[in-house]
Design an enzyme around this catalytic site. Structure first.
Site, PDB file in Angstrom:
ATOM      1  N   GLU A  14       1.186   0.248   9.726  1.00 38.06           N
ATOM      2  CA  GLU A  14      -0.178  -0.047   9.834  1.00 38.06           C
ATOM      3  C   GLU A  14      -0.803   1.060  10.332  1.00 38.06           C
ATOM      4  OE1 GLU A  14      -1.417  -4.037  10.149  1.00 38.06           O
ATOM      5  OE2 GLU A  14       0.662  -4.965   9.338  1.00 38.06           O
ATOM      6  N   ILE A  74      15.669   0.193  34.077  1.00 40.12           N
ATOM      7  CA  ILE A  74      15.933  -0.643  35.387  1.00 40.12           C
ATOM      8  C   ILE A  74      17.330  -1.721  35.198  1.00 40.12           C
ATOM      9  CG2 ILE A  74      14.971  -2.826  36.284  1.00 40.12           C
ATOM     10  CD1 ILE A  74      12.215  -1.511  35.679  1.00 40.12           C
ATOM     11  N   THR A  89       0.076   5.334  11.758  1.00 39.37           N
ATOM     12  CA  THR A  89       0.793   5.942  13.067  1.00 39.37           C
ATOM     13  C   THR A  89      -0.160   6.113  14.101  1.00 39.37           C
ATOM     14  OG1 THR A  89       0.364   8.018  11.954  1.00 39.37           O
ATOM     15  CG2 THR A  89       2.334   7.183  11.124  1.00 39.37           C
ATOM     16  N   SER A  90       0.596   6.419  15.279  1.00 44.90           N
ATOM     17  CA  SER A  90      -0.432   6.692  16.479  1.00 44.90           C
ATOM     18  C   SER A  90      -1.085   8.123  16.314  1.00 44.90           C
ATOM     19  CB  SER A  90       0.497   7.149  17.604  1.00 44.90           C
ATOM     20  OG  SER A  90       1.335   5.936  18.134  1.00 44.90           O
ATOM     21  N   LEU A 122       0.680  -1.183  -0.152  1.00 43.33           N
ATOM     22  CA  LEU A 122       0.043  -0.090   0.214  1.00 43.33           C
ATOM     23  C   LEU A 122       0.773   1.413   0.062  1.00 43.33           C
ATOM     24  CD1 LEU A 122      -2.780   1.377   0.486  1.00 43.33           C
ATOM     25  CD2 LEU A 122      -2.517   1.047   2.818  1.00 43.33           C
ATOM     26  N   GLU A 154       3.611   4.086  -0.157  1.00 39.19           N
ATOM     27  CA  GLU A 154       4.384   4.676  -1.718  1.00 39.19           C
ATOM     28  C   GLU A 154       5.279   6.001  -1.125  1.00 39.19           C
ATOM     29  OE1 GLU A 154       1.826   6.013  -4.569  1.00 39.19           O
ATOM     30  OE2 GLU A 154       1.223   4.082  -5.172  1.00 39.19           O
ATOM     31  N   PRO A 155       6.290   6.128  -1.893  1.00 41.42           N
ATOM     32  CA  PRO A 155       7.023   7.245  -1.617  1.00 41.42           C
ATOM     33  C   PRO A 155       6.414   8.580  -1.180  1.00 41.42           C
ATOM     34  CG  PRO A 155       8.031   6.224  -3.345  1.00 41.42           C
ATOM     35  CD  PRO A 155       6.616   5.541  -3.193  1.00 41.42           C
ATOM     36  N   ARG A 213      19.524  -8.826  40.640  1.00 36.75           N
ATOM     37  CA  ARG A 213      20.492  -7.640  40.901  1.00 36.75           C
ATOM     38  C   ARG A 213      20.465  -6.912  42.304  1.00 36.75           C
ATOM     39  NH1 ARG A 213      25.380  -5.424  39.422  1.00 36.75           N
ATOM     40  NH2 ARG A 213      25.323  -3.077  39.459  1.00 36.75           N
ATOM     41  N   ILE A 219       8.105  -2.084   2.251  1.00 39.96           N
ATOM     42  CA  ILE A 219       7.157  -3.245   2.018  1.00 39.96           C
ATOM     43  C   ILE A 219       7.872  -4.466   2.982  1.00 39.96           C
ATOM     44  CG2 ILE A 219       6.357  -4.968   0.529  1.00 39.96           C
ATOM     45  CD1 ILE A 219       5.130  -2.040   0.106  1.00 39.96           C
TER      46      ILE A 219
HETATM   47  N1  CAA Z   1     -12.439   0.783   7.889  1.00 43.41           N
HETATM   48  C1  CAA Z   1     -13.400   0.902   6.781  1.00 43.41           C
HETATM   49  N2  CAA Z   1     -13.532   1.688   5.961  1.00 43.41           N
HETATM   50  C2  CAA Z   1     -12.509   2.848   6.340  1.00 43.41           C
HETATM   51  C3  CAA Z   1     -11.620   2.935   7.351  1.00 43.41           C
HETATM   52  C4  CAA Z   1     -11.602   1.858   8.244  1.00 43.41           C
HETATM   53  N3  CAA Z   1     -10.586   1.774   9.253  1.00 43.41           N
HETATM   54  N4  CAA Z   1     -11.023   3.966   7.092  1.00 43.41           N
HETATM   55  C5  CAA Z   1     -11.387   4.696   6.090  1.00 43.41           C
HETATM   56  N5  CAA Z   1     -12.413   3.880   5.539  1.00 43.41           N
HETATM   57  C6  CAA Z   1     -13.242   4.164   4.263  1.00 43.41           C
HETATM   58  C7  CAA Z   1     -14.199   5.446   4.463  1.00 43.41           C
HETATM   59  O1  CAA Z   1     -15.225   5.070   5.141  1.00 43.41           O
HETATM   60  C8  CAA Z   1     -14.465   5.905   3.431  1.00 43.41           C
HETATM   61  O2  CAA Z   1     -15.363   5.195   2.573  1.00 43.41           O
HETATM   62  P1  CAA Z   1     -16.689   6.065   1.899  1.00 43.41           P
HETATM   63  O3  CAA Z   1     -15.961   7.349   1.047  1.00 43.41           O
HETATM   64  O4  CAA Z   1     -17.581   5.163   1.402  1.00 43.41           O
HETATM   65  O5  CAA Z   1     -17.462   6.772   3.064  1.00 43.41           O
HETATM   66  C9  CAA Z   1     -13.278   5.840   2.654  1.00 43.41           C
HETATM   67  O6  CAA Z   1     -12.404   4.632   3.110  1.00 43.41           O
HETATM   68  C10 CAA Z   1     -12.147   6.833   2.611  1.00 43.41           C
HETATM   69  O7  CAA Z   1     -12.078   7.298   3.900  1.00 43.41           O
HETATM   70  P2  CAA Z   1     -11.660   8.815   4.455  1.00 43.41           P
HETATM   71  O8  CAA Z   1     -12.876   9.580   3.668  1.00 43.41           O
HETATM   72  O9  CAA Z   1     -11.905   8.650   5.699  1.00 43.41           O
HETATM   73  O10 CAA Z   1     -10.457   9.135   3.956  1.00 43.41           O
HETATM   74  P3  CAA Z   1      -9.211  10.114   4.496  1.00 43.41           P
HETATM   75  O11 CAA Z   1      -8.035  10.370   3.159  1.00 43.41           O
HETATM   76  O12 CAA Z   1      -9.868  11.259   4.952  1.00 43.41           O
HETATM   77  O13 CAA Z   1      -8.482   9.138   5.769  1.00 43.41           O
HETATM   78  C11 CAA Z   1      -7.272   7.386   6.501  1.00 43.41           C
HETATM   79  C12 CAA Z   1      -8.147   8.008   5.165  1.00 43.41           C
HETATM   80  C13 CAA Z   1      -7.825   6.866   7.510  1.00 43.41           C
HETATM   81  C14 CAA Z   1      -6.144   8.557   6.908  1.00 43.41           C
HETATM   82  C15 CAA Z   1      -6.359   6.362   5.697  1.00 43.41           C
HETATM   83  O14 CAA Z   1      -5.781   6.882   4.516  1.00 43.41           O
HETATM   84  C16 CAA Z   1      -5.411   5.472   6.421  1.00 43.41           C
HETATM   85  O15 CAA Z   1      -5.822   4.704   7.335  1.00 43.41           O
HETATM   86  N6  CAA Z   1      -4.144   5.973   6.573  1.00 43.41           N
HETATM   87  C17 CAA Z   1      -3.069   4.999   7.193  1.00 43.41           C
HETATM   88  C18 CAA Z   1      -2.509   4.091   6.430  1.00 43.41           C
HETATM   89  C19 CAA Z   1      -1.902   2.918   6.841  1.00 43.41           C
HETATM   90  O16 CAA Z   1      -2.340   2.296   7.733  1.00 43.41           O
HETATM   91  N7  CAA Z   1      -0.951   2.357   6.059  1.00 43.41           N
HETATM   92  C20 CAA Z   1      -0.231   1.425   6.460  1.00 43.41           C
HETATM   93  C21 CAA Z   1       0.860   0.614   5.538  1.00 43.41           C
HETATM   94  S1  CAA Z   1       0.584  -0.798   5.628  1.00 43.41           S
HETATM   95  C22 CAA Z   1       1.945  -1.486   6.628  1.00 43.41           C
HETATM   96  O17 CAA Z   1       2.261  -0.758   7.438  1.00 43.41           O
HETATM   97  C23 CAA Z   1       1.946  -2.998   6.622  1.00 43.41           C
HETATM   98  C24 CAA Z   1       3.128  -3.554   6.815  1.00 43.41           C
HETATM   99  O18 CAA Z   1       4.058  -3.949   5.966  1.00 43.41           O
HETATM  100  C25 CAA Z   1       3.671  -3.692   8.191  1.00 43.41           C
END
Ligand code: CAA
Length: 395
Positions: A363, A337, A365-366, A125, A127-128, A268, A157
């Site tokens: 997955e 500790i 950020t905070s 998912l 990207e740069p 300790r 990735i």
């Molecule tokens: N569950 C289900 N649906 C969701 C959702 C969730 N948690 N979050 C958003 N959606 C849906 C929304 O309902 C919306 O759908 P509709 O338009 O049909 O209503 C759609 O997705 C778009 O959502 P937003 O309008 O809220 O979009 P946004 O751009 O304002 O915000 C975001 C989206 C929540 C910030 C999202 O981009 C996000 O979660 N970003 C973080 C990405 C992430 O977690 N990346 C991790 C990379 S993977 C990784 O790390 C794996 C690894 O290798 C360890």
């Protein structure tokens, strides 16, 4: 309310603890410092069933519940977080995503491979220029009739070098925004797929994190997951479960550091008695124990909600947010500790402290978790009540 684990869940926890303490622990310091990918250990994880825990037995998985998966993640993360992130991405993102939303053909073809560990999966998912802002996908999957032409670059990735099955999120119709995004299953040996160099990281150093480049890759239409334009929703739904996996990793990191700290503090001696008898250390231990237990309740509850097919997205964000903050805070305390010993590799806590940091980042950020939580609370009029669902909305 029943907080008792079943016999089966306890057996899974015990098996994972045994594997982590006896198989993973002996080489973990060397693998971490030299960035050695845990090839043999991942193979064993496949044989022991840790790579396809929730996959149905008909596709070669263990058919277990999310609680069992979380318990195993917690035990393995007390020791080796390169192994536990490999396990988490494979189980909760790739395998669960394909089983829940894939076609029968996709499940039959790919699930047995990743559940057994014959290969593992990666989730592409980021990207740069699209990390937290995941809707801004630059990777394109142009519709060419019976295939998509895939072009773009994916960053950070996990499993990028070892995985043969990629779940790639890409934009097909830019005018439709996030509703024009697709999720595609791509095989790493297809023409046009190139793997970049392995990242040299602060923590989880023996896991293989890579950039992946897709250059005119032809992806058959039958490898799209779900309907046209379902890709972003797919990614979000998959990440809801992924966040429970990373929360359980953070919980394991905190618990591992805690267990080491209690043992060390009892052994300790300073000023004529074990340091655990000094209030400065005893109170640190009390705080660690309390906050780790709170994180554990949140993680188990989110897993339970998922198993009950109840709304769990916000609970997943909450437990990921809290458990990763607890992991960071208390691994720092664990090093404190241990004093000077905490600062050297042999005592394990410095590695756990380095590993903790990534749980606040990947997955989501905070800060993204807080965004997800606050949006849900405000949308629902400040009432945080998960609801039972019989449809696909809450998966
Ligand atoms: N569950 C289900 N649906 C969701 C959702 C969730 N948690 N979050 C958003 N959606 C849906 C929304 O309902 C919306 O759908 P509709 O338009 O049909 O209503 C759609 O997705 C778009 O959502 P937003 O309008 O809220 O979009 P946004 O751009 O304002 O915000 C975001 C989206 C929540 C910030 C999202 O981009 C996000 O979660 N970003 C973080 C990405 C992430 O977690 N990346 C991790 C990379 S993977 C990784 O790390 C794996 C690894 O290798 C360890």
């Amino acid at each position: 309310m029943d907080f008792k684990l079943t016999e089966e869940q306890l057996a899974v926890k015990e098996a994972a603890r045994d594997f982590a303490q006896n198989i993973l622990k002996p080489g973990v310091i060397e693998r971490d410092s030299k960035m050695i990918y845990p090839t043999e250990q991942v193979k064993m994880m496949g044989e022991l069933g840790f790579l396809g825990m929730m996959v149905s037995p008909q596709y070669g998985g263990g058919g277990m519940d999310t609680i069992s998966y979380v318990l195993a993640m917690e035990e393995i993360s007390k020791v080796d977080n390169s192994c536990s992130v490999i396990m988490s991405v494979n189980n909760s993102l790739v395998a669960w995503g394909i089983e829940t939303f894939g076609t029968e053909e996709q499940k039959a073809k790919y699930l047995p491979l990743i559940a057994s560990g014959e290969t593992i999966g990666s989730f592409c998912l980021s990207e740069p220029e699209a990390g937290s802002d995941a809707t801004s996908q630059r990777t394109t999957a142009i519709d060419k009739g019976d295939y998509y032409l895939l072009n773009g670059t994916k960053n950070w990735i996990t499993n990028g070098g070892s995985s043969k099955i990629h779940l790639v999120i890409a934009q097909t119709n830019v005018e439709l925004g996030h509703r024009g995004i697709n999720a595609l299953i791509v095989e790493s040996d297809w023409e046009g797929v190139a793997i970049g160099a392995k990242e040299d990281k602060l923590g989880i150093r023996s896991s293989d994190t890579h950039t992946i480049l897709y250059n005119d890759v032809k992806v058959p239409k039958e490898n799209r997951i779900g309907e046209e334009g379902f890709g972003f929703k797919f990614a979000m739904k998959v990440l809801n479960g992924g966040r429970i996996g990373i929360a359980s990793q953070a919980l394991g990191i905190a618990s591992g550091a805690y267990e080491l700290s209690v043992a060390y503090a009892n052994e300790r001696k300073a000023f004529g008695k074990p340091i655990s008898q000094h209030q400065a250390i005893a109170f640190k231990i009390a705080q660690m124990a309390t906050e780790i237990e709170a994180a554990r309740m949140m993680v188990y509850r989110a897993a339970w909600l998922k198993d009950q097919h109840m709304d769990y997205g916000t609970a997943a964000a909450m437990c990921k947010y809290y458990a990763s903050e607890v992991a960071m805070k208390h691994t720092v305390e664990a090093v404190q500790i241990h004093g000077g010993y905490g600062f050297v590799k042999e005592y394990h806590v410095e590695r756990l402290m380095r590993d903790a940091k990534i749980t606040q980042i990947y997955e989501g950020t905070s800060e993204i978790q807080q965004l997800v939580i606050s949006r849900d609370i405000l949308k629902n009029g400040n009432l945080y009540v998960p609801v039972m669902s019989n449809d696909m909305e809450n998966v």
